[in-house]
Design a protein around this motif. Structure first.
Motif, PDB file in Angstrom:
ATOM      1  N   ALA A   1      47.273  38.586  17.720  1.00 54.27           N
ATOM      2  CA  ALA A   1      46.335  37.742  18.543  1.00 54.27           C
ATOM      3  C   ALA A   1      47.410  37.685  19.936  1.00 54.27           C
ATOM      4  O   ALA A   1      46.283  38.114  20.814  1.00 54.27           O
ATOM      5  CB  ALA A   1      45.965  36.539  17.987  1.00 54.27           C
ATOM      6  N   SER A   2      48.220  37.322  19.684  1.00 49.67           N
ATOM      7  CA  SER A   2      48.672  36.663  21.132  1.00 49.67           C
ATOM      8  C   SER A   2      48.791  37.865  21.725  1.00 49.67           C
ATOM      9  O   SER A   2      48.782  38.013  23.400  1.00 49.67           O
ATOM     10  CB  SER A   2      50.302  36.343  20.503  1.00 49.67           C
ATOM     11  N   PRO A   3      49.613  39.738  21.750  1.00 48.85           N
ATOM     12  CA  PRO A   3      49.279  40.355  22.479  1.00 48.85           C
ATOM     13  C   PRO A   3      48.587  40.669  22.938  1.00 48.85           C
ATOM     14  O   PRO A   3      48.936  41.326  24.519  1.00 48.85           O
ATOM     15  CB  PRO A   3      50.842  41.466  21.901  1.00 48.85           C
ATOM     16  N   LEU A   4      47.388  41.089  22.123  1.00 49.13           N
ATOM     17  CA  LEU A   4      45.562  41.493  22.132  1.00 49.13           C
ATOM     18  C   LEU A   4      45.422  40.311  23.443  1.00 49.13           C
ATOM     19  O   LEU A   4      44.715  40.458  24.078  1.00 49.13           O
ATOM     20  CB  LEU A   4      44.918  41.695  21.250  1.00 49.13           C
ATOM     21  N   LEU A   5      45.907  39.199  23.884  1.00 47.93           N
ATOM     22  CA  LEU A   5      45.355  38.045  24.319  1.00 47.93           C
ATOM     23  C   LEU A   5      46.100  38.452  25.676  1.00 47.93           C
ATOM     24  O   LEU A   5      44.902  38.041  26.977  1.00 47.93           O
ATOM     25  CB  LEU A   5      45.029  36.425  23.887  1.00 47.93           C
ATOM     26  N   ALA A   6      46.881  38.305  25.795  1.00 51.51           N
ATOM     27  CA  ALA A   6      48.137  39.155  26.688  1.00 51.51           C
ATOM     28  C   ALA A   6      46.938  40.659  27.579  1.00 51.51           C
ATOM     29  O   ALA A   6      47.130  40.322  28.546  1.00 51.51           O
ATOM     30  CB  ALA A   6      49.273  39.321  26.621  1.00 51.51           C
ATOM     31  N   ARG A   7      46.314  40.926  26.699  1.00 53.34           N
ATOM     32  CA  ARG A   7      45.788  42.298  27.218  1.00 53.34           C
ATOM     33  C   ARG A   7      44.483  42.378  27.592  1.00 53.34           C
ATOM     34  O   ARG A   7      43.465  42.220  28.734  1.00 53.34           O
ATOM     35  CB  ARG A   7      45.794  43.386  26.101  1.00 53.34           C
ATOM     36  N   VAL A   8      43.903  41.061  27.225  1.00 54.26           N
ATOM     37  CA  VAL A   8      42.265  40.275  27.395  1.00 54.26           C
ATOM     38  C   VAL A   8      42.399  39.925  28.400  1.00 54.26           C
ATOM     39  O   VAL A   8      41.681  40.062  29.605  1.00 54.26           O
ATOM     40  CB  VAL A   8      41.390  39.693  25.989  1.00 54.26           C
ATOM     41  N   ALA A   9      43.670  38.914  28.551  1.00 52.81           N
ATOM     42  CA  ALA A   9      43.937  38.085  30.437  1.00 52.81           C
ATOM     43  C   ALA A   9      43.915  38.929  31.052  1.00 52.81           C
ATOM     44  O   ALA A   9      43.250  38.819  32.208  1.00 52.81           O
ATOM     45  CB  ALA A   9      44.425  37.353  30.019  1.00 52.81           C
ATOM     46  N   GLY A  10      45.040  39.863  31.331  1.00 53.89           N
ATOM     47  CA  GLY A  10      44.650  41.627  32.422  1.00 53.89           C
ATOM     48  C   GLY A  10      44.076  41.748  32.767  1.00 53.89           C
ATOM     49  O   GLY A  10      43.605  41.700  33.531  1.00 53.89           O
ATOM     50  N   ALA A  11      42.938  42.280  31.648  1.00 56.14           N
ATOM     51  CA  ALA A  11      41.547  42.643  32.361  1.00 56.14           C
ATOM     52  C   ALA A  11      40.639  41.910  32.474  1.00 56.14           C
ATOM     53  O   ALA A  11      40.374  42.525  33.821  1.00 56.14           O
ATOM     54  CB  ALA A  11      41.054  43.679  30.444  1.00 56.14           C
ATOM     55  N   ILE A  12      40.382  40.774  32.375  1.00 54.78           N
ATOM     56  CA  ILE A  12      39.952  39.934  33.009  1.00 54.78           C
ATOM     57  C   ILE A  12      40.314  39.451  34.305  1.00 54.78           C
ATOM     58  O   ILE A  12      39.202  39.847  34.974  1.00 54.78           O
ATOM     59  CB  ILE A  12      39.634  38.204  32.533  1.00 54.78           C
ATOM     60  N   ALA A  13      41.656  39.067  34.580  1.00 59.02           N
ATOM     61  CA  ALA A  13      42.509  39.401  36.221  1.00 59.02           C
ATOM     62  C   ALA A  13      41.658  40.409  36.963  1.00 59.02           C
ATOM     63  O   ALA A  13      41.739  40.569  38.170  1.00 59.02           O
ATOM     64  CB  ALA A  13      43.786  38.808  35.852  1.00 59.02           C
ATOM     65  N   GLN A  14      41.902  41.614  36.012  1.00 56.36           N
ATOM     66  CA  GLN A  14      41.534  42.783  36.772  1.00 56.36           C
ATOM     67  C   GLN A  14      40.539  43.348  37.225  1.00 56.36           C
ATOM     68  O   GLN A  14      40.457  43.748  38.778  1.00 56.36           O
ATOM     69  CB  GLN A  14      42.029  44.293  36.470  1.00 56.36           C
ATOM     70  N   ALA A  15      39.384  42.852  36.348  1.00 53.80           N
ATOM     71  CA  ALA A  15      37.995  42.732  36.717  1.00 53.80           C
ATOM     72  C   ALA A  15      37.410  41.542  37.664  1.00 53.80           C
ATOM     73  O   ALA A  15      36.152  41.059  37.916  1.00 53.80           O
ATOM     74  CB  ALA A  15      37.207  41.835  34.872  1.00 53.80           C
TER      75      ALA A  15
ATOM     76  N   GLY B 133      38.472  38.133  37.378  1.00 51.31           N
ATOM     77  CA  GLY B 133      38.401  36.631  36.804  1.00 51.31           C
ATOM     78  C   GLY B 133      37.049  37.153  35.705  1.00 51.31           C
ATOM     79  O   GLY B 133      36.685  35.942  35.190  1.00 51.31           O
ATOM     80  N   TRP B 134      35.876  37.629  35.462  1.00 46.64           N
ATOM     81  CA  TRP B 134      35.336  37.736  34.674  1.00 46.64           C
ATOM     82  C   TRP B 134      35.400  38.947  33.940  1.00 46.64           C
ATOM     83  O   TRP B 134      34.842  40.291  34.263  1.00 46.64           O
ATOM     84  CB  TRP B 134      33.846  37.038  35.411  1.00 46.64           C
ATOM     85  N   LEU B 135      35.022  39.386  32.717  1.00 47.76           N
ATOM     86  CA  LEU B 135      34.856  40.533  31.622  1.00 47.76           C
ATOM     87  C   LEU B 135      33.475  40.271  31.116  1.00 47.76           C
ATOM     88  O   LEU B 135      33.075  38.897  30.612  1.00 47.76           O
ATOM     89  CB  LEU B 135      36.156  40.356  31.236  1.00 47.76           C
ATOM     90  N   PRO B 136      32.490  41.449  31.358  1.00 45.55           N
ATOM     91  CA  PRO B 136      31.228  41.529  30.875  1.00 45.55           C
ATOM     92  C   PRO B 136      31.623  41.452  29.270  1.00 45.55           C
ATOM     93  O   PRO B 136      32.750  41.773  28.245  1.00 45.55           O
ATOM     94  CB  PRO B 136      30.927  43.043  31.198  1.00 45.55           C
ATOM     95  N   PHE B 137      30.825  41.265  27.715  1.00 43.68           N
ATOM     96  CA  PHE B 137      31.032  41.228  26.700  1.00 43.68           C
ATOM     97  C   PHE B 137      31.455  41.807  25.800  1.00 43.68           C
ATOM     98  O   PHE B 137      32.357  42.956  24.818  1.00 43.68           O
ATOM     99  CB  PHE B 137      29.876  39.778  25.908  1.00 43.68           C
ATOM    100  N   ASP B 138      30.708  43.102  26.634  1.00 36.08           N
ATOM    101  CA  ASP B 138      30.170  44.687  25.563  1.00 36.08           C
ATOM    102  C   ASP B 138      32.226  45.099  25.853  1.00 36.08           C
ATOM    103  O   ASP B 138      33.116  45.903  24.981  1.00 36.08           O
ATOM    104  CB  ASP B 138      29.627  45.174  26.130  1.00 36.08           C
ATOM    105  N   ARG B 139      32.550  44.818  27.134  1.00 38.68           N
ATOM    106  CA  ARG B 139      33.782  45.250  27.339  1.00 38.68           C
ATOM    107  C   ARG B 139      35.272  44.253  26.425  1.00 38.68           C
ATOM    108  O   ARG B 139      36.059  44.488  26.044  1.00 38.68           O
ATOM    109  CB  ARG B 139      34.978  45.039  28.904  1.00 38.68           C
ATOM    110  N   PHE B 140      35.334  42.923  26.001  1.00 37.55           N
ATOM    111  CA  PHE B 140      35.878  42.268  25.271  1.00 37.55           C
ATOM    112  C   PHE B 140      36.204  42.410  24.525  1.00 37.55           C
ATOM    113  O   PHE B 140      36.409  42.493  23.254  1.00 37.55           O
ATOM    114  CB  PHE B 140      35.389  40.357  25.766  1.00 37.55           C
ATOM    115  N   MET B 141      34.385  43.293  23.824  1.00 39.50           N
ATOM    116  CA  MET B 141      34.412  42.775  22.493  1.00 39.50           C
ATOM    117  C   MET B 141      35.089  44.521  21.990  1.00 39.50           C
ATOM    118  O   MET B 141      36.115  44.979  20.879  1.00 39.50           O
ATOM    119  CB  MET B 141      32.719  43.707  22.224  1.00 39.50           C
TER     120      MET B 141
END
Length: 371
Positions: free
Chosen positions: A9-23, A25-33
């Motif tokens: 969970a922790s390293p994956l959450l860091a990747r998700v947070a990075g993707a949100i920042a690159q996008a 500040g908002w990530l479509p749910f399909d990309r998050f999924m």
């Protein structure tokens, strides 16, 4: 070294947070999924944690039909044998083969029927699952091969059991009569939270009323069958999954959507919690999948409930030679209040392979007119 569940969970959450920042500040749910399920080494289907099994005590999260009883795969194999013969093909392709149980059952049954294919190709992105599949299929090692993607041209019988439901979906929500796309962002404390943005996207079926309404649309599942239509030159495809035709999927009373998570044989509707440690799924809009396939050149050659399909394929005949436990598990495949009605089977074929035969699984009870 295998990835332990607790470390995911922790390293994956860091990747998700990075993707949100690159996008922005908002990530479509399909990309998050997609990241939650398939991020290499970290996503739910890409890490080493066990997924399939009967009980939470064995460390599994859910059970699929092939794990319940081999009668499922043996009945499906009868349909595969007929389709191989009718389409003059000699290869089976399975998408998302999970533990390898279905492939083993189908190959065992086809061998008994004298119709073992020259090649059984599994298309699966999960390295950890691939190793489990190799162990399960050792007896058929000479026939089984693995691929990461479809070739440009292919022929044969395609199987997909609980594959479409794991394809990322977009979330649409109607609030105060206005439509928004629901995505993921971070709050001030760095926690994942929902965030909605105005959108021109709409469900493919008009949802009556103005009450608040949450639902999904399925561009990736539709893209999958379009790709299949482009590549499959001869043969047939059988897709088994839980879902509804469009009018039922977007029923005005289905106001909370179908998104669901699975962990430890429990279900919840909180995909932003325990990211990477649980499955995320959505029911299938079979009408949308069928229309996308037709638009791309595949014909619908059958659509019915899983219970009716298995009965048509001779499940009861097979059950006469099974033990008491297998027959008890068989009831779960057939009963309307379990898998028999919620799960559907959609069959597709190129025009050249669709004529001159009726797939046995749809000999009675075909519902193609209800799509």
């Amino acid at each position: 070294m295998a990835t332990e569940p607790e470390s995911v969970a922790s390293p994956l959450l860091a990747r998700v947070a990075g993707a949100i920042a690159q996008a922005g500040g908002w990530l479509p749910f399909d990309r998050f999924m997609a990241m939650s399920l398939y991020q290499p080494g970290l996503g739910y289907y890409a890490n080493a944690a066990r997924k399939f099994g009967h009980l939470p005590q064995d460390g599994s999260d859910f059970v699929t039909a092939p794990e319940l009883t081999p009668l499922f795969g043996h009945a499906l194999a009868r349909q595969v044998a007929q389709a191989l013969e009718a389409t003059s093909t000699d290869e089976v392709w399975e998408f998302g083969a999970g533990s390898g149980a279905l492939a083993q059952q189908v190959l065992d049954a086809l061998t008994v029927l004298g119709r073992a294919p020259a090649r059984y190709t599994i298309v699966d992105l999960s390295g950890s699952l691939r190793e489990r599949q190799r162990a399960s299929l050792e007896a058929h090692a000479g026939r089984v091969h693995w691929a990461d993607a479809l070739p440009e041209r292919m022929s044969g019988v395609v199987l997909g059991n609980e594959v479409l439901d794991a394809m990322p979906v977009q979330l649409l929500v109607r609030l105060g009569g206005e439509w928004f796309e629901r995505g993921v962002t971070l709050d001030g404390g760095g926690h994942l939270v929902w965030a909605d943005r105005p959108t021109d996207l709409r469900p493919p079926f008009e949802v009556p009323g103005e009450h608040d309404y949450l639902t999904e649309i399925h561009p990736q599942a539709e893209a999958f069958v379009r790709t299949l239509a482009d590549r499959l030159q001869r043969g047939a495809a059988f897709l088994l999954d839980y879902g509804f035709p469009e009018a039922e999927y977007y029923h005005p009373q289905r106001a909370m959507g179908t998104l669901m998570c699975h962990r430890g044989h429990r279900s919840d509707s909180e995909p932003l919690v325990d990211v990477g440690l649980k499955d995320i799924t959505a029911h299938v809009n079979f009408t949308g999948v069928a229309l996308a396939a037709q638009d791309a050149g595949l014909g619908v050659i059958g659509y019915t409930s899983q219970g009716r399909f298995l009965l048509n394929c001779g499940l009861l005949d097979l059950a006469q030679r099974a033990d008491v436990r297998q027959n008890a598990m068989m009831q779960k495949l057939l009963n309307e209040h379990e898998m028999g009605e919620l799960f559907k089977v959609l069959a597709l074929a190129p025009a050249a392979s669709a004529e001159g035969w009726v797939p046995m699984g749809f000999a009675t009870g075909d519902r193609s007119h209800r799509l």
